[in-house]
Design a protein around this motif. Structure first.
Motif, short mmCIF file in Angstrom:
data_model
loop_
_atom_site.label_atom_id
_atom_site.label_comp_id
_atom_site.label_asym_id
_atom_site.label_seq_id
_atom_site.Cartn_x
_atom_site.Cartn_y
_atom_site.Cartn_z
N SER A 187 67.84 2.15 18.32
CA SER A 187 68.39 3.15 19.24
C SER A 187 69.92 3.16 19.21
CB SER A 187 67.86 2.94 20.66
OG SER A 187 68.24 1.67 21.12
N GLU A 188 70.53 2.01 18.84
CA GLU A 188 72.00 1.96 18.83
C GLU A 188 72.60 2.03 17.42
OE1 GLU A 188 73.78 -1.00 21.47
OE2 GLU A 188 71.86 -1.10 22.49
N GLY A 189 71.72 2.14 16.42
CA GLY A 189 72.21 2.27 15.04
C GLY A 189 72.78 0.99 14.46
N LYS A 190 72.24 -0.17 14.86
CA LYS A 190 72.73 -1.44 14.31
C LYS A 190 71.97 -1.76 13.02
CE LYS A 190 73.59 -3.34 18.92
NZ LYS A 190 73.06 -4.23 19.96
N PRO A 191 72.61 -2.43 12.07
CA PRO A 191 71.89 -2.76 10.83
C PRO A 191 70.76 -3.76 11.08
CG PRO A 191 74.03 -3.80 10.86
CD PRO A 191 73.99 -2.92 12.06
N LEU A 199 72.68 -2.90 1.28
CA LEU A 199 73.98 -3.51 1.54
C LEU A 199 74.49 -4.26 0.30
CD1 LEU A 199 76.30 -4.12 3.45
CD2 LEU A 199 74.98 -5.99 4.43
N PRO A 243 75.08 5.91 7.06
CA PRO A 243 74.53 4.80 7.84
C PRO A 243 73.36 5.17 8.74
CG PRO A 243 76.57 5.57 8.82
CD PRO A 243 76.31 6.43 7.65
N ILE A 329 67.89 -6.87 14.54
CA ILE A 329 69.32 -6.79 14.16
C ILE A 329 69.61 -7.85 13.10
CG2 ILE A 329 71.69 -6.91 15.03
CD1 ILE A 329 70.42 -6.34 17.85
N MET A 330 70.40 -7.48 12.10
CA MET A 330 70.66 -8.39 10.98
C MET A 330 71.19 -9.74 11.47
SD MET A 330 72.73 -7.69 7.50
CE MET A 330 71.55 -6.57 6.80
N GLY A 369 72.76 1.61 10.00
CA GLY A 369 73.99 0.84 10.26
C GLY A 369 74.69 0.34 9.02
N ILE A 370 74.33 0.87 7.85
CA ILE A 370 74.98 0.41 6.61
C ILE A 370 75.62 1.61 5.91
CG2 ILE A 370 74.63 -0.70 4.35
CD1 ILE A 370 72.28 -2.20 5.77
N GLY A 371 76.92 1.61 5.89
CA GLY A 371 77.65 2.74 5.32
C GLY A 371 77.64 2.73 3.81
#
Lengths: 372, 119
Positions: A187-191, A199, A243, A329-330, A369-371
């Motif tokens: 929901s928060e876009g974390k990797p 990555l 991401p 989360i990673m 979450g990974i650009g």
């Protein structure tokens, strides 16, 4: 009187003893069933709590993008039951093509639904919202399946049904908890841990001068690649876009790249997260032969088929993770595995290909979450 | 369930043990009742000894964002902000060399007790 002795009260003890034996030999299984049902009930209420809370989190996330809470809740509940019917396998010829078609259709419906429910969001956020929705759906499905067998077992009095659910409960709860804990990430876009493949690929490409602008978009659905020169070889570093959270269709991307570079590709290296065995260290790097990709089938088949047809060497480097780390989360330990993976990629390129060859390096996993 | 309940449990278990053996050795007419009572007191005691308080749910570890300078070894770790993603260029420049900086990692550090299995 002493215990075991005979006197005017010993008949009470004898009766109590025989009553105890009779009771447990006739109704022992019933007592056990009752105990199992209570344990399932406890697990079920935990699953229900996780599902209800994740549904609320999904509603709270969606409501930032243009629709009211009531509308979202109504549509979301309708969507919770969405199903995909697997293709018929009595005639296995062409099953992967049919499965791929169904998965594409399913994905289209998901995207359509998210776009309807969040009219003010963009593509990248839509992908994260899709992931949020999927996690909520999985939690709902686990809860409904377990509840189904619990009620059915209770109705029919089937010992085997109840026993199976009770025995699988710890594993099911562990799975549900892994997804429940992962909801915050989506929901928060974390990797997430599963994103280690893309990555690594981007870090590799960047170390040879690639930039977000040099990423060539859409070789296959939501998948692109960088072209870099490494140790005198041309490397096509392929991954899904980011991401936003997507895995794309990297298998078909690999296939298309091989077709575009006929007789030039010497090796396919896939990088992915893999489930670790209990006792293994989180973030341990392993390598092997084959395509490391955990899709339902079509993507892996595309890579294997194209590698076989063109006689291309295929190998995999994986980072070991448990389910919770893969969808959560990673973890720092996973991130710390990157230098070793990069080292192994370089070693493979130098040892198993010749200068002038072309190589496909495919990073498989969710790019949330990974650009680029 | 603190230390007091553990001591109480130990005392009860000991008392139950005495009552049980009294019941088993006496010729009293209600000896079986004594034995039964002893067993109950003992089990109550053991329940107090073994009963622990429920493990408190730890809050999840905070998610942090690691920012690194692209030229020197400067590194900054701060709390995750919505919108951060790995490999995102940040607006601030490196305080040491004024070069651009990039988010190199968004992660958590799990503090899990290391359970060792001798296998």
């Amino acid at each position: 009187m002493q215990l075991g002795g005979t006197n005017e009260y010993s008949w009470i003890i004898n009766i109590a003893f025989f009553a105890f034996i009779m009771l447990f030999s006739l109704y022992g299984a019933k007592f056990q069933m009752w105990q199992w049902l209570k344990q399932i009930e406890m697990g079920l209420s935990e699953m229900k709590r996780m599902f209800v809370e994740s549904r609320q989190t999904a509603i709270d996330t969606f409501k930032d993008y243009g629709k009211s809470e009531e509308d979202i809740a109504k549509d979301l509940d309708r969507w919770m039951d969405y199903f995909t019917i697997m293709p018929v396998d009595l005639d296995p010829a062409g099953i992967l093509k049919r499965l791929d078609h169904l998965l594409d259709e399913r994905r289209d419906r998901f995207q359509e639904f998210v776009a309807d429910l969040a009219p003010e969001s963009n593509v990248s956020i839509n992908q994260n919202l899709e992931n949020t929705l999927e996690v909520t759906q999985v939690l709902g499905l686990i809860y409904r399946v377990v509840r189904h067998f619990y009620i059915l077992g209770k109705k029919t009095g089937s010992q085997i049904m109840i026993m199976q659910i009770q025995m699988q409960m710890p594993d099911l709860l562990r799975l549900a908890k892994a997804y429940y804990d992962a909801l915050g990430a989506f929901s928060e876009g974390k990797p997430i841990g599963d994103g280690i493949g893309p990555l690594v690929v981007t870090k590799f490409a960047r170390s040879y001068g690639a930039t977000p602008e040099s990423y060539i978009q859409e070789i296959s659905r939501e998948v692109g690649y960088y072209v870099v020169e490494s140790e005198g070889r041309t490397v096509y570093a392929l991954r899904a876009t980011g991401p936003g959270g997507t895995v794309g269709k990297p298998g078909f991307g690999v296939k298309k790249l091989v077709e575009q570079n006929k007789n030039k590709i010497a090796r396919i290296i896939t990088i992915d997260a893999a489930l670790k065995f209990e006792g293994e260290e989180l973030g341990r790097v392993s390598e092997g032969t084959g395509a490391a990709i955990g899709d339902p089938g079509p993507e892996k088949h595309a890579i294997e088929q194209t590698a076989t047809e063109h006689g291309i060497g295929i190998e995999a480097i994986v980072v070991k993770e448990d389910e919770a780390a893969a969808v959560g989360i990673m973890d720092k330990k996973i991130l710390d595995a990157i230098p070793e993976v990069l080292e192994r990629i370089k070693e493979s390129i130098v040892k198993r290909t010749k200068p002038g060859d072309s190589i496909i390096l495919a990073g498989i996993g969710n790019t949330i979450g990974i650009g680029l | 369930m603190g230390i007091v309940s553990k001591i109480l449990g130990l005392a009860l278990a000991g008392m139950g043990f005495v009552v049980l053996f009294y019941g088993m050795s006496t010729t009293d007419a209600l000896s079986f009742l004594w034995s039964f009572m002893g067993l109950i007191i003992m089990s109550l005691g053991f329940a107090l000894i073994t009963g622990g308080k429920q493990a408190e749910k730890k809050p999840p570890p905070p998610t942090v964002t690691e920012i690194r300078c692209s030229s020197c070894d400067f590194k900054e770790i701060r709390d995750f902000k919505k919108g951060d993603y790995v490999l995102m260029p940040v607006e601030e420049t490196c305080p040491k060399c004024q070069s651009s900086m990039t988010i190199e990692g968004v992660y958590i550090v799990r503090e899990e007790p290391e359970v060792k299995y001798n296998v």
